[in-house]
Structures are given as structure tokens and as C-alpha cells.
Design a protein around this motif. Structure first.
Motif, short mmCIF file in Angstrom:
data_model
loop_
_atom_site.label_atom_id
_atom_site.label_comp_id
_atom_site.label_asym_id
_atom_site.label_seq_id
_atom_site.Cartn_x
_atom_site.Cartn_y
_atom_site.Cartn_z
N ALA A 81 0.97 -1.32 0.03
CA ALA A 81 0.04 0.06 -0.07
C ALA A 81 1.03 1.16 -0.02
O ALA A 81 2.09 1.34 0.65
CB ALA A 81 -0.85 0.01 1.02
N TRP A 91 -10.18 -1.36 -12.25
CA TRP A 91 -9.35 -1.92 -11.14
C TRP A 91 -9.98 -2.82 -10.21
O TRP A 91 -10.83 -2.47 -9.46
CB TRP A 91 -8.34 -1.11 -10.39
N GLY A 115 -9.58 -4.93 -6.69
CA GLY A 115 -8.78 -5.19 -5.52
C GLY A 115 -8.29 -3.97 -4.92
O GLY A 115 -9.34 -3.09 -4.69
N ASN A 116 -7.06 -3.87 -4.46
CA ASN A 116 -6.52 -2.53 -3.68
C ASN A 116 -5.57 -2.03 -4.65
O ASN A 116 -4.64 -2.54 -5.05
CB ASN A 116 -6.07 -3.09 -2.38
N LYS A 118 -2.52 -4.55 -5.51
CA LYS A 118 -3.23 -5.69 -5.48
C LYS A 118 -4.40 -5.67 -6.46
O LYS A 118 -5.45 -5.16 -6.25
CB LYS A 118 -3.64 -6.14 -4.07
N ASN A 119 -4.32 -6.44 -7.44
CA ASN A 119 -5.37 -6.85 -8.47
C ASN A 119 -5.75 -8.07 -8.50
O ASN A 119 -4.94 -9.03 -9.03
CB ASN A 119 -4.62 -6.32 -9.96
N SER A 140 -10.69 2.90 -9.89
CA SER A 140 -11.34 2.04 -8.76
C SER A 140 -12.03 3.02 -7.90
O SER A 140 -11.90 4.10 -7.86
CB SER A 140 -10.36 1.02 -7.99
N GLU A 160 -12.20 3.20 -4.74
CA GLU A 160 -11.33 3.74 -3.64
C GLU A 160 -10.14 4.94 -4.05
O GLU A 160 -9.60 5.42 -3.35
CB GLU A 160 -10.57 2.40 -3.05
N TYR A 161 -9.92 5.00 -5.50
CA TYR A 161 -8.84 5.66 -5.95
C TYR A 161 -9.47 6.72 -7.00
O TYR A 161 -9.53 7.72 -6.89
CB TYR A 161 -7.60 5.24 -6.39
#
Length: 350
Positions: free
Chosen positions: A137, A228, A230-231, A235-236, A315, A317-318
Motif C-alpha cells: 500500500a 481495477w 482489489g486494492n 493488489k489486482n 477503482s 477507492e482511488y
């Protein structure tokens, strides 16, 4: 302007990325276009009026205010220009893309403050930005953690020397600048879409919906776009079946039968970028073509063009760039591993 200094500003720009009835679709059956249309068919996007801009309160500041726009009918490539199509263009013209051209010392020095030290040879190499994800991360405000300038990266070698596009002939071409996209479009007898045309087409005949398919969450049900999983960025999970770009037409089209208007790769449009433009454009404007001058408050020294649609790196989250109203920007010399384009043609074209 040196591409290498521009790449620093690109990273700054990228940091900011954090239902009605559907009209019938027509296929372009004309034979006056180049042979590339046998692969990338064009569909008729019927003109109309729509509300342009963010559909809820989750948009970025440059997506407001929502405003009415009128767009004339136009033809649009049903999918992003592919490596195969771009290769045909290069074979026919001998064109050399921006990323394949080294930069002269004089060109670079002209962009630096007076008295700056001369650059070393590594600063003059041809190349482009490549996605180089970490295995842990990282803060979202430091995109240098997952973008790297790679000498030798180009549309034929998207990840740099040692990579190629074999087996990716039907994937969207990447590492192409705005200038490259413009030149291809002219060769094909087409042009880049305006930002208004692009968003109108992406909406697929739906009104006030967040995505090309409506309002259903991206993660609900069957994968709807190449994004995307995952994270991000370390992490995909490949839930949608792809790690990077996907072959065009891998997902269901929108109401106009246009593919990948969400995800896969960002797409160049013709307009300059001005973060204040939506507050300045006349409500009800007909066929707006963007501001006369560009302005990015995060990087006011460089003029940029708008890119649309999000990519495989977006994604929740981003970067929620796969929303139909989402806007991003970068310099016209930019080459990116997640940036391509598609073309349009006015109905009045002869």
C-alpha cells in the motif's frame, strides 16, 4: 515543452483522479472511409440535448455546474482504436509517434529556468510513462509510486523494451499523444470528438445516470467494464478477467452500441482543459468545442487537453473516472500506458 518536464506535471494531474428509452442504432454503411472501418465500424449517434456534468454530489469540482448542451448527430467509432488499426496507419504513412522521438538538448534547455545545469543523456531519451505498481500500500497522493518514465516505451512497446503488442492486436492502442491521435484521425478521414460529443455518446441515450449502463454500481453483478479490482495500486484480483488493457468489445455496449465508454483506457478528446469551463459555458450551448485557452489550477504553466472515460486503473477507492461525467486532463505530448482514443465524423462530412 520537454516531455520529461511534462511527465512531472502529468503526475500532478493524475493525482486529481481520485433511465430513458434508447433510440435505435444505425451502422455506417458508407464505403468512402478508409479500410480501417471494416474493423472499427462507426455508429450514428443521433443528435439531441442533454444535461452535461456530474449527476450526483460525488463528482470532482470541475464537473459542475451541470448544464444543458445541444449536440448535432455524428458518427462514432464503436470501440477504441486498436493496435492493429494504428499499425495499419503507421504502415501506410511511416508516422513516428511522439514517444518514439528523442528530445534535443536545446528543446529541453528551452523549458528550464535560465542558468539551469545541462541535462544528462538519460533526460533526452525517447519514452513514455509506464504503470509500475508497488507490492504494498502507498499514499494516493504520490503517483510516482506507480508511474515510471521508461525509455523505449511506445505504442509498439507499451511497457518498454522487451514488451510488444503481439497477441494484443485487438487491444486499444496506448502510449499515443494527442498529436498522434489527431494525425491518425485525419488520415482516417475522421476527427477527435469534442468533450460534449463524447459525454453525450457515453450516456447512450440515458438521462442523468452515473454510468453508461445506468445507475447500478460498477461492482454489482456481472463485470460491466475493465477497471481495477482489489486494492489499488498493489493488489489486482482480476475479477473482471484482465490485469491491464482488455480486447475491445469485451463488455456489453451502451444504448448507442458503443463499447468501452467506461474503463479500459482513457480517451483523448479535442477540447482544451479549463477547470472553470462549466461555469463559463452558456447554458444550452450548441456543439461547444471547449475553452479558447486551457487552465489547470494545479499546474497553470502547462496547457492540457481533456481525456475521458477512465481506465483499467480506476477503482472506487482511488479514481472513479469511469463515470460518464468524469474529466481528466494531460498535456498533448503525453504518452501513457492507459490512454488511447476513438474517432468521430460529422454527419455532414463528404
Amino acid at each position: 515543452m520537454s516531455r520529461h518536464l511534462i511527465y512531472l506535471s502529468i503526475l500532478t494531474s493524475l493525482t486529481a483522479c481520485a433511465g430513458n428509452s434508447r433510440p435505435a442504432v444505425q451502422q455506417d454503411t458508407t464505403s468512402a472511409i478508409t479500410g480501417t472501418d471494416t474493423l472499427n465500424r462507426m455508429v450514428l449517434v443521433p443528435g439531441g440535448t442533454f444535461s452535461m456534468g456530474a449527476d450526483d454530489s460525488t463528482g470532482m469540482p470541475d464537473e459542475y455546474p451541470k448544464h444543458s448542451v445541444k449536440v448535432d448527430s455524428f458518427w462514432m467509432d464503436e470501440h477504441e482504436v486498436t493496435n492493429r488499426e494504428f499499425a495499419a496507419f503507421v504502415a501506410a504513412t511511416g508516422y513516428v509517434t511522439t514517444a518514439e522521438k528523442p528530445i534535443s538538448k536545446e528543446e529541453l534547455m528551452a523549458t528550464l529556468p535560465p542558468g539551469s545545469a545541462e541535462p544528462d543523456s538519460s533526460m533526452l531519451a525517447a519514452g513514455a510513462l509506464v504503470f509500475t505498481p508497488p507490492n504494498h500500500a502507498v499514499p494516493f497522493n504520490d503517483v510516482s509510486q506507480w508511474w515510471s518514465f521508461i525509455a523505449g516505451a511506445s505504442w509498439q512497446h507499451p511497457e518498454g523494451p522487451g514488451s510488444d503488442i503481439k497477441g494484443r492486436e485487438n487491444h486499444p492502442v496506448t502510449q499515443v499523444s494527442w498529436h498522434d491521435a489527431q494525425t491518425y484521425a485525419k488520415w482516417a478521414g475522421k476527427r477527435l470528438p469534442t468533450e460534449a460529443e463524447w459525454e453525450y455518446a457515453a450516456r447512450g441515450g440515458l438521462s442523468n445516470q452515473i454510468y453508461p449502463w445506468g445507475s447500478e454500481a460498477l461492482t454489482a453483478g456481472k463485470p460491466k467494464a475493465n477497471t481495477w479490482n482489489g486494492n489499488f495500486p498493489y493488489k489486482n484480483t482480476h475479477t473482471d478477467g484482465f490485469e491491464n488493457t482488455a480486447p475491445v468489445k469485451s463488455y456489453n455496449p451502451n444504448g448507442y452500441q458503443l463499447y468501452d465508454m467506461s474503463g479500459n483506457v482513457w480517451e483523448w478528446v479535442s477540447d482544451l482543459y479549463d477547470a472553470r469551463y462549466y461555469a463559463q459555458v452558456e447554458n444550452g450551448a450548441a456543439n461547444p468545442s471547449g475553452p479558447a485557452k486551457g487552465y489547470d489550477p494545479e499546474d497553470p504553466a502547462l496547457e492540457k487537453h481533456v481525456i475521458r472515460g477512465g481506465s483499467y486503473m480506476c477503482s472506487d477507492e482511488y479514481c472513479r473516472g469511469y463515470r460518464v461525467s468524469a474529466r481528466m486532463k494531460t498535456t498533448p505530448e503525453s504518452g501513457l500506458a492507459n490512454l488511447g482514443f476513438r474517432c468521430v465524423r460529422s454527419v455532414t462530412h463528404h
